[in-house]
Scaffold this active site. Structure first.
Site, PDB file in Angstrom:
ATOM      1  N   SER A 232       3.008   0.020   2.991  1.00 38.79           N
ATOM      2  CA  SER A 232       4.177   0.562   3.704  1.00 38.79           C
ATOM      3  C   SER A 232       5.040   1.420   2.786  1.00 38.79           C
ATOM      4  O   SER A 232       5.414   2.544   3.150  1.00 38.79           O
ATOM      5  CB  SER A 232       5.000  -0.547   4.352  1.00 38.79           C
ATOM      6  OG  SER A 232       5.207  -1.617   3.475  1.00 38.79           O
ATOM      7  N   HIS A 262      -1.665  -6.298   6.184  1.00 45.76           N
ATOM      8  CA  HIS A 262      -0.344  -6.137   5.541  1.00 45.76           C
ATOM      9  C   HIS A 262       0.652  -6.957   6.377  1.00 45.76           C
ATOM     10  O   HIS A 262       0.445  -8.140   6.584  1.00 45.76           O
ATOM     11  CB  HIS A 262      -0.058  -4.629   5.477  1.00 45.76           C
ATOM     12  CG  HIS A 262       1.091  -4.228   4.615  1.00 45.76           C
ATOM     13  ND1 HIS A 262       1.639  -5.013   3.642  1.00 45.76           N
ATOM     14  CD2 HIS A 262       1.816  -3.045   4.580  1.00 45.76           C
ATOM     15  CE1 HIS A 262       2.642  -4.364   3.048  1.00 45.76           C
ATOM     16  NE2 HIS A 262       2.768  -3.177   3.614  1.00 45.76           N
ATOM     17  N   HIS A 308      -4.085 -11.898  -2.145  1.00 42.10           N
ATOM     18  CA  HIS A 308      -3.165 -10.785  -2.371  1.00 42.10           C
ATOM     19  C   HIS A 308      -3.811  -9.769  -3.295  1.00 42.10           C
ATOM     20  O   HIS A 308      -4.604 -10.123  -4.158  1.00 42.10           O
ATOM     21  CB  HIS A 308      -1.852 -11.269  -2.987  1.00 42.10           C
ATOM     22  CG  HIS A 308      -0.733 -10.296  -2.798  1.00 42.10           C
ATOM     23  ND1 HIS A 308      -0.474  -9.287  -3.697  1.00 42.10           N
ATOM     24  CD2 HIS A 308       0.161 -10.157  -1.789  1.00 42.10           C
ATOM     25  CE1 HIS A 308       0.539  -8.579  -3.241  1.00 42.10           C
ATOM     26  NE2 HIS A 308       0.953  -9.067  -2.103  1.00 42.10           N
ATOM     27  N   ARG A 317       7.864 -16.115  -2.716  1.00 43.88           N
ATOM     28  CA  ARG A 317       8.546 -15.997  -1.416  1.00 43.88           C
ATOM     29  C   ARG A 317       8.008 -17.071  -0.468  1.00 43.88           C
ATOM     30  O   ARG A 317       8.739 -17.631   0.343  1.00 43.88           O
ATOM     31  CB  ARG A 317       8.338 -14.591  -0.835  1.00 43.88           C
ATOM     32  CG  ARG A 317       8.929 -13.493  -1.721  1.00 43.88           C
ATOM     33  CD  ARG A 317       8.494 -12.112  -1.297  1.00 43.88           C
ATOM     34  NE  ARG A 317       7.051 -11.960  -1.329  1.00 43.88           N
ATOM     35  CZ  ARG A 317       6.387 -10.911  -0.840  1.00 43.88           C
ATOM     36  NH1 ARG A 317       7.063  -9.920  -0.279  1.00 43.88           N
ATOM     37  NH2 ARG A 317       5.076 -10.841  -0.910  1.00 43.88           N
ATOM     38  N   ASP A 363       3.316 -14.480   3.911  1.00 39.74           N
ATOM     39  CA  ASP A 363       3.186 -14.675   5.356  1.00 39.74           C
ATOM     40  C   ASP A 363       2.724 -16.078   5.764  1.00 39.74           C
ATOM     41  O   ASP A 363       2.695 -16.403   6.950  1.00 39.74           O
ATOM     42  CB  ASP A 363       2.200 -13.644   5.924  1.00 39.74           C
ATOM     43  CG  ASP A 363       2.726 -12.231   5.760  1.00 39.74           C
ATOM     44  OD1 ASP A 363       3.936 -12.047   5.942  1.00 39.74           O
ATOM     45  OD2 ASP A 363       1.936 -11.340   5.432  1.00 39.74           O
TER      46      ASP A 363
HETATM   47  N1  HAX Z   1      -9.751 -15.041   3.320  1.00 43.17           N
HETATM   48  C1  HAX Z   1     -11.054 -14.665   3.204  1.00 43.17           C
HETATM   49  N2  HAX Z   1     -11.500 -13.712   2.403  1.00 43.17           N
HETATM   50  C2  HAX Z   1     -10.583 -13.100   1.623  1.00 43.17           C
HETATM   51  C3  HAX Z   1      -9.232 -13.453   1.649  1.00 43.17           C
HETATM   52  C4  HAX Z   1      -8.820 -14.458   2.552  1.00 43.17           C
HETATM   53  N3  HAX Z   1      -7.539 -14.810   2.696  1.00 43.17           N
HETATM   54  N4  HAX Z   1      -8.571 -12.689   0.772  1.00 43.17           N
HETATM   55  C5  HAX Z   1      -9.480 -11.865   0.227  1.00 43.17           C
HETATM   56  N5  HAX Z   1     -10.699 -12.120   0.747  1.00 43.17           N
HETATM   57  C6  HAX Z   1     -11.951 -11.388   0.507  1.00 43.17           C
HETATM   58  C7  HAX Z   1     -11.719  -9.920   0.858  1.00 43.17           C
HETATM   59  O1  HAX Z   1     -11.842  -9.716   2.270  1.00 43.17           O
HETATM   60  C8  HAX Z   1     -12.801  -9.262   0.059  1.00 43.17           C
HETATM   61  O2  HAX Z   1     -14.023  -9.449   0.736  1.00 43.17           O
HETATM   62  P1  HAX Z   1     -15.155  -8.285   0.740  1.00 43.17           P
HETATM   63  O3  HAX Z   1     -15.543  -8.140  -0.692  1.00 43.17           O
HETATM   64  O4  HAX Z   1     -16.203  -8.839   1.633  1.00 43.17           O
HETATM   65  O5  HAX Z   1     -14.489  -7.054   1.282  1.00 43.17           O
HETATM   66  C9  HAX Z   1     -12.832 -10.119  -1.211  1.00 43.17           C
HETATM   67  O6  HAX Z   1     -12.235 -11.366  -0.858  1.00 43.17           O
HETATM   68  C10 HAX Z   1     -12.071  -9.528  -2.362  1.00 43.17           C
HETATM   69  O7  HAX Z   1     -10.769  -9.242  -1.935  1.00 43.17           O
HETATM   70  P2  HAX Z   1      -9.527  -9.292  -2.966  1.00 43.17           P
HETATM   71  O8  HAX Z   1      -9.773  -8.256  -4.034  1.00 43.17           O
HETATM   72  O9  HAX Z   1      -9.253 -10.669  -3.404  1.00 43.17           O
HETATM   73  O10 HAX Z   1      -8.334  -8.883  -2.032  1.00 43.17           O
HETATM   74  P3  HAX Z   1      -7.902  -7.408  -1.590  1.00 43.17           P
HETATM   75  O11 HAX Z   1      -6.965  -6.880  -2.629  1.00 43.17           O
HETATM   76  O12 HAX Z   1      -9.043  -6.563  -1.202  1.00 43.17           O
HETATM   77  O13 HAX Z   1      -7.096  -7.728  -0.248  1.00 43.17           O
HETATM   78  C11 HAX Z   1      -5.590  -8.930   1.123  1.00 43.17           C
HETATM   79  C12 HAX Z   1      -5.852  -8.373  -0.279  1.00 43.17           C
HETATM   80  C13 HAX Z   1      -4.162  -9.435   1.196  1.00 43.17           C
HETATM   81  C14 HAX Z   1      -5.737  -7.791   2.130  1.00 43.17           C
HETATM   82  C15 HAX Z   1      -6.601 -10.072   1.395  1.00 43.17           C
HETATM   83  O14 HAX Z   1      -6.386 -11.131   0.498  1.00 43.17           O
HETATM   84  C16 HAX Z   1      -6.550 -10.594   2.823  1.00 43.17           C
HETATM   85  O15 HAX Z   1      -7.193 -10.003   3.700  1.00 43.17           O
HETATM   86  N6  HAX Z   1      -5.762 -11.701   3.085  1.00 43.17           N
HETATM   87  C17 HAX Z   1      -5.599 -12.202   4.422  1.00 43.17           C
HETATM   88  C18 HAX Z   1      -4.619 -11.332   5.195  1.00 43.17           C
HETATM   89  C19 HAX Z   1      -3.209 -11.501   4.660  1.00 43.17           C
HETATM   90  O16 HAX Z   1      -2.732 -12.603   4.458  1.00 43.17           O
HETATM   91  N7  HAX Z   1      -2.517 -10.357   4.436  1.00 43.17           N
HETATM   92  C20 HAX Z   1      -1.112 -10.379   4.009  1.00 43.17           C
HETATM   93  C21 HAX Z   1      -0.912  -9.968   2.562  1.00 43.17           C
HETATM   94  C22 HAX Z   1       0.530  -9.974   2.175  1.00 43.17           C
HETATM   95  C23 HAX Z   1       1.193  -8.749   2.679  1.00 43.17           C
HETATM   96  O17 HAX Z   1       0.977  -7.628   2.279  1.00 43.17           O
HETATM   97  N8  HAX Z   1       2.007  -8.907   3.664  1.00 43.17           N
HETATM   98  O18 HAX Z   1       2.550  -7.837   4.202  1.00 43.17           O
END
Ligand code: HAX
Length: 422
Positions: A232, A262, A308, A317, A363
């Site tokens: 964002s 996000h 994350h 948080r 979250d």
């Molecule tokens: N559950 C399952 N798998 C997960 C995971 C979770 N909570 N978090 C990461 N992974 C997976 C990713 O999908 C990725 O898989 P692929 O290699 O198959 O694509 C792998 O682990 C490596 O990811 P990473 O490097 O650890 O994490 P990223 O930086 O790519 O992504 C995310 C960070 C926050 C998007 C990710 O952890 C996620 O999808 N979490 C769940 C959704 C979530 O809670 N989002 C909110 C984040 C906070 C925020 O910004 N709020 O606004």
């Protein structure tokens, strides 16, 4: 001039001087290298942006202008805004002056309601918020001054003016969207005696208790900023760097916040917790919970609220919300499940072996608290996040223009280029 404009007018020349010296002394030093993997995978860890409002350390989480977030959970969102913009917590007079400025703008222009009422009845609240904000471009002082040829050194002043206008009016717009989307058709008027977050809690009309107002103050201060590279902030900053109106730039950022990886994760999170409650008809055992999480992972789905891109520790948080919940919430299945997930998910994600960070993010807990106080429409939750995040984004845009950061334009390369040149 407002006290805030005064403070910034005094500080900005020093910030400009300091950046000028850094550029002349260290302008050609290397601060980051980019691997092929980083270029392909979302630029993770590439240091290529400047952000003074806050920083996120992998091990400690959010630090706002040298204050670790857990040390300042008692302050108001307005105080955070002052801190983000100036680097200092406000004095009592500065706080009162800022609150008065915000109150000057708390009544939305009429066209906002006409725009919102014309939207399809099943529009997502985030779409409505983004459209409402973008429609305010017609009131942008920055656009007006720019069109009249204002000097570059004054850009930040007009952007600050737009930012204060937007932050002032947002509680009414956001609460109005809530009332429209939940068929509580009467909008509730501002209470001029309340602070920014307290007034917002009042206008939602879901819970008149002091505890709910306290939760809103906490919620709206905790989400205010997370440095410059998150989707964002980065989107808004990029759009703003083209000198587009702050209203359009912020709309762009919030459109990113509306993504499930996000900000929208907070709605997904509560949905997930409610699914668990309904599936087990209450709070399951830890073994049952672990099995439920494994099933979800094996279906290729993420565990919302965990993981994350930057953090490698439980998000402070999240800790702040858990502390609030432990103090104020008793005997509630939804909160109990959130507590159990904190024990169960990290070992499951470690064993699963994909997520680099198995810990909860911001979250994971917030939705359960909102739900407890009667704010149950979880597709609205990202609007709350937005209300808060606008403070950080406005601050970053103001500072970037004050520092004359130019238009954003990184270089892209093709896959063939990678094949042939690396
Ligand atoms: N559950 C399952 N798998 C997960 C995971 C979770 N909570 N978090 C990461 N992974 C997976 C990713 O999908 C990725 O898989 P692929 O290699 O198959 O694509 C792998 O682990 C490596 O990811 P990473 O490097 O650890 O994490 P990223 O930086 O790519 O992504 C995310 C960070 C926050 C998007 C990710 O952890 C996620 O999808 N979490 C769940 C959704 C979530 O809670 N989002 C909110 C984040 C906070 C925020 O910004 N709020 O606004």
């Amino acid at each position: 001039m407002t006290m805030l404009q005064n403070t910034l007018s005094e500080k900005i020349p020093n910030w400009q001087e300091s950046l000028k010296n850094i550029l002349s002394e260290k302008g050609k030093k290397v601060i980051s290298e980019v691997t092929v993997e980083q270029a392909v995978k979302g630029m993770r860890g590439v240091k290529s942006l400047i952000c003074d409002t806050s920083s996120v350390s992998a091990e400690k989480g959010l630090i706002i202008r040298d204050h670790p977030i857990l040390d300042i959970t008692h302050i108001l969102p307005e105080e955070v805004l002052h801190l983000l913009l100036t680097g200092d917590l406000p004095s009592d007079d500065q706080l009162a002056d800022l609150q008065n400025q915000l109150k000057l703008h708390q009544d939305p222009p009429d066209y906002i309601w006409k725009v919102l009422e014309a939207m399809p009845a099943d529009s997502h609240p985030m779409t409505m918020l983004s459209v409402a904000i973008q429609s305010m471009r017609v009131d942008s002082l920055f656009v007006e001054k720019f069109n009249k040829g204002t000097v570059k050194s004054d850009y930040w002043k007009w952007i600050l003016d737009d930012g204060i206008k937007l932050i002032g009016v947002l509680p009414s717009i956001a609460a109005g969207i809530y009332r429209m989307r939940t068929d509580k058709n009467n909008r509730i008027s501002n209470d001029p005696d309340l602070d920014w977050a307290g007034n917002f809690a009042h206008m939602l009309g879901v819970n008149e208790s002091d505890d709910f107002k306290k939760l809103m103050r906490l919620y709206l201060m905790l989400h205010s900023d997370h440095e410059g590279g998150n989707v964002s902030a980065f989107s808004s900053l990029t759009v703003a760097s083209s000198l587009s109106s702050p209203f359009l730039a912020i709309g762009a950022g919030l459109n990113g916040l509306a993504g499930p990886l996000h900000g929208l994760a907070n709605q997904e999170c509560l949905k997930f917790v409610l699914e668990i409650r309904d599936h087990f008809n209450g709070s399951p055992t830890k073994e049952e919970l672990a099995e439920f999480c494994w099933k979800r992972l094996n279906n290729g789905r993420v565990i919302p609220g965990y993981g994350h891109a930057v953090l490698r520790c439980p998000d402070p948080r999240f800790t702040a919300f858990m502390n609030f919940g432990k103090k104020h919430i008793h005997d509630d299945d939804v909160f109990r499940i959130v507590e159990s997930l904190f024990d169960v998910v990290p070992p499951v994600l470690r064993e699963h072996g994909k997520a680099k960070n198995p810990w909860p993010n911001v979250d994971a807990a917030s939705g359960s608290l909102l739900y407890y106080y009667g704010l149950k429409e979880f597709n609205y939750y990202t609007v709350l996040f937005s209300l808060s995040r606008v403070m950080g984004i406005v601050s970053q845009i103001v500072i970037n223009r004050a520092l004359r950061i130019p238009i954003t334009r990184p270089k892209s390369v093709s896959i063939d280029w990678l094949k042939n040149n690396i």
